[in-house]
Motif scaffolding. Structure first.
Motif, PDB file in Angstrom:
ATOM      1  N   LEU A   9      34.429  26.605  31.531  1.00  0.00           N
ATOM      2  CA  LEU A   9      34.506  26.553  32.989  1.00  0.00           C
ATOM      3  C   LEU A   9      35.929  26.304  33.459  1.00  0.00           C
ATOM      4  N   ARG A  10      36.651  25.456  32.758  1.00  0.00           N
ATOM      5  CA  ARG A  10      38.027  25.160  33.161  1.00  0.00           C
ATOM      6  C   ARG A  10      38.976  26.316  32.883  1.00  0.00           C
ATOM      7  N   LYS A  11      38.803  26.998  31.769  1.00  0.00           N
ATOM      8  CA  LYS A  11      39.758  28.036  31.378  1.00  0.00           C
ATOM      9  C   LYS A  11      39.392  29.423  31.889  1.00  0.00           C
ATOM     10  N   ALA A  12      38.107  29.759  31.954  1.00  0.00           N
ATOM     11  CA  ALA A  12      37.731  31.138  32.271  1.00  0.00           C
ATOM     12  C   ALA A  12      36.775  31.264  33.452  1.00  0.00           C
ATOM     13  N   LEU A  34      41.681  52.462  52.890  1.00  0.00           N
ATOM     14  CA  LEU A  34      41.215  52.751  51.539  1.00  0.00           C
ATOM     15  C   LEU A  34      42.138  52.238  50.427  1.00  0.00           C
ATOM     16  N   PRO A  35      43.457  52.437  50.511  1.00  0.00           N
ATOM     17  CA  PRO A  35      44.305  51.896  49.433  1.00  0.00           C
ATOM     18  C   PRO A  35      44.216  50.375  49.305  1.00  0.00           C
ATOM     19  N   LEU A  36      44.023  49.675  50.408  1.00  0.00           N
ATOM     20  CA  LEU A  36      43.874  48.217  50.359  1.00  0.00           C
ATOM     21  C   LEU A  36      42.568  47.830  49.675  1.00  0.00           C
ATOM     22  N   ARG A  37      41.513  48.571  49.953  1.00  0.00           N
ATOM     23  CA  ARG A  37      40.230  48.318  49.279  1.00  0.00           C
ATOM     24  C   ARG A  37      40.325  48.570  47.789  1.00  0.00           C
ATOM     25  N   VAL A  38      40.995  49.652  47.414  1.00  0.00           N
ATOM     26  CA  VAL A  38      41.160  49.980  45.994  1.00  0.00           C
ATOM     27  C   VAL A  38      41.999  48.908  45.301  1.00  0.00           C
ATOM     28  N   LEU A  39      43.056  48.427  45.962  1.00  0.00           N
ATOM     29  CA  LEU A  39      43.891  47.377  45.387  1.00  0.00           C
ATOM     30  C   LEU A  39      43.083  46.098  45.175  1.00  0.00           C
ATOM     31  N   ALA A  40      42.297  45.696  46.169  1.00  0.00           N
ATOM     32  CA  ALA A  40      41.465  44.494  46.029  1.00  0.00           C
ATOM     33  C   ALA A  40      40.423  44.677  44.933  1.00  0.00           C
ATOM     34  N   LEU A  41      39.872  45.866  44.826  1.00  0.00           N
ATOM     35  CA  LEU A  41      38.904  46.162  43.772  1.00  0.00           C
ATOM     36  C   LEU A  41      39.549  46.055  42.393  1.00  0.00           C
ATOM     37  N   LEU A  42      40.753  46.587  42.245  1.00  0.00           N
ATOM     38  CA  LEU A  42      41.452  46.522  40.961  1.00  0.00           C
ATOM     39  C   LEU A  42      41.845  45.090  40.601  1.00  0.00           C
ATOM     40  N   VAL A  43      42.232  44.298  41.588  1.00  0.00           N
ATOM     41  CA  VAL A  43      42.538  42.889  41.339  1.00  0.00           C
ATOM     42  C   VAL A  43      41.294  42.156  40.862  1.00  0.00           C
ATOM     43  N   GLY A  44      40.163  42.409  41.506  1.00  0.00           N
ATOM     44  CA  GLY A  44      38.911  41.778  41.091  1.00  0.00           C
ATOM     45  C   GLY A  44      38.505  42.171  39.684  1.00  0.00           C
ATOM     46  N   ILE A  45      38.621  43.440  39.361  1.00  0.00           N
ATOM     47  CA  ILE A  45      38.280  43.904  38.018  1.00  0.00           C
ATOM     48  C   ILE A  45      39.242  43.307  36.995  1.00  0.00           C
ATOM     49  N   GLY A  46      40.508  43.201  37.359  1.00  0.00           N
ATOM     50  CA  GLY A  46      41.494  42.590  36.463  1.00  0.00           C
ATOM     51  C   GLY A  46      41.177  41.135  36.173  1.00  0.00           C
ATOM     52  N   LEU A  47      40.729  40.400  37.194  1.00  0.00           N
ATOM     53  CA  LEU A  47      40.359  38.997  36.993  1.00  0.00           C
ATOM     54  C   LEU A  47      39.132  38.866  36.091  1.00  0.00           C
ATOM     55  N   VAL A  48      38.171  39.746  36.248  1.00  0.00           N
ATOM     56  CA  VAL A  48      36.984  39.711  35.386  1.00  0.00           C
ATOM     57  C   VAL A  48      37.382  40.027  33.940  1.00  0.00           C
ATOM     58  N   LEU A  49      38.255  41.006  33.745  1.00  0.00           N
ATOM     59  CA  LEU A  49      38.724  41.329  32.398  1.00  0.00           C
ATOM     60  C   LEU A  49      39.531  40.178  31.796  1.00  0.00           C
ATOM     61  N   GLU A  50      40.329  39.525  32.617  1.00  0.00           N
ATOM     62  CA  GLU A  50      41.095  38.372  32.142  1.00  0.00           C
ATOM     63  C   GLU A  50      40.169  37.239  31.712  1.00  0.00           C
ATOM     64  N   CYS A  51      39.060  37.068  32.413  1.00  0.00           N
ATOM     65  CA  CYS A  51      38.056  36.089  32.011  1.00  0.00           C
ATOM     66  C   CYS A  51      37.472  36.459  30.655  1.00  0.00           C
ATOM     67  N   GLY A  52      37.219  37.727  30.440  1.00  0.00           N
ATOM     68  CA  GLY A  52      36.699  38.179  29.161  1.00  0.00           C
ATOM     69  C   GLY A  52      37.673  37.930  28.029  1.00  0.00           C
ATOM     70  N   VAL A  53      38.955  38.158  28.279  1.00  0.00           N
ATOM     71  CA  VAL A  53      39.977  37.912  27.257  1.00  0.00           C
ATOM     72  C   VAL A  53      40.045  36.421  26.929  1.00  0.00           C
ATOM     73  N   GLU A  54      40.024  35.579  27.953  1.00  0.00           N
ATOM     74  CA  GLU A  54      40.081  34.135  27.736  1.00  0.00           C
ATOM     75  C   GLU A  54      38.834  33.639  27.006  1.00  0.00           C
ATOM     76  N   THR A  55      37.694  34.198  27.335  1.00  0.00           N
ATOM     77  CA  THR A  55      36.456  33.837  26.635  1.00  0.00           C
ATOM     78  C   THR A  55      36.540  34.242  25.168  1.00  0.00           C
ATOM     79  N   TRP A  56      37.082  35.423  24.897  1.00  0.00           N
ATOM     80  CA  TRP A  56      37.240  35.882  23.517  1.00  0.00           C
ATOM     81  C   TRP A  56      38.173  34.938  22.741  1.00  0.00           C
ATOM     82  N   LYS A  57      39.253  34.498  23.385  1.00  0.00           N
ATOM     83  CA  LYS A  57      40.171  33.569  22.734  1.00  0.00           C
ATOM     84  C   LYS A  57      39.468  32.244  22.414  1.00  0.00           C
TER      85      LYS A  57
END
Length: 82
Positions: A9-12, A34-57
């Motif tokens: 919970l603290r790390k990921a 539309l470009p602002l929506r796509v940017l926010a969507l990509l940031v959200g997906i990036g954060l979810v992927l970063e959580c996955g990487v931290e969980t894997w670590k």
């Protein structure tokens, strides 16, 4: 077991929550440019992927959850000391 959950919970966990909320907000805003929506969507997906990487670590770590949690708490105490 609870040490492992608290460590995750603290790390990921925060990254996962922010990623899901950012992605949901980007999808819910239909009147945004539309470009602002796509940017926010990509940031959200990036954060979810970063959580996955931290969980894997955390899963692949040879260190026990109790030791890692103690080290994390010690580093946070050290940063808060002026």
């Amino acid at each position: 077991m609870l040490d492992g959950i608290e460590l995750w919970l603290r790390k990921a966990g925060g990254r996962l929550l922010m990623g899901v909320l950012t992605t949901g907000y980007a999808l819910a805003r239909e009147r945004w440019w539309l470009p602002l929506r796509v940017l926010a969507l990509l940031v959200g997906i990036g954060l979810v992927l970063e959580c996955g990487v931290e969980t894997w670590k955390l899963i692949r770590s040879r260190e026990s959850a109790k030791t890692a949690l103690d080290r994390l708490e010690a580093s946070q105490r050290w940063e808060s000391v002026p």
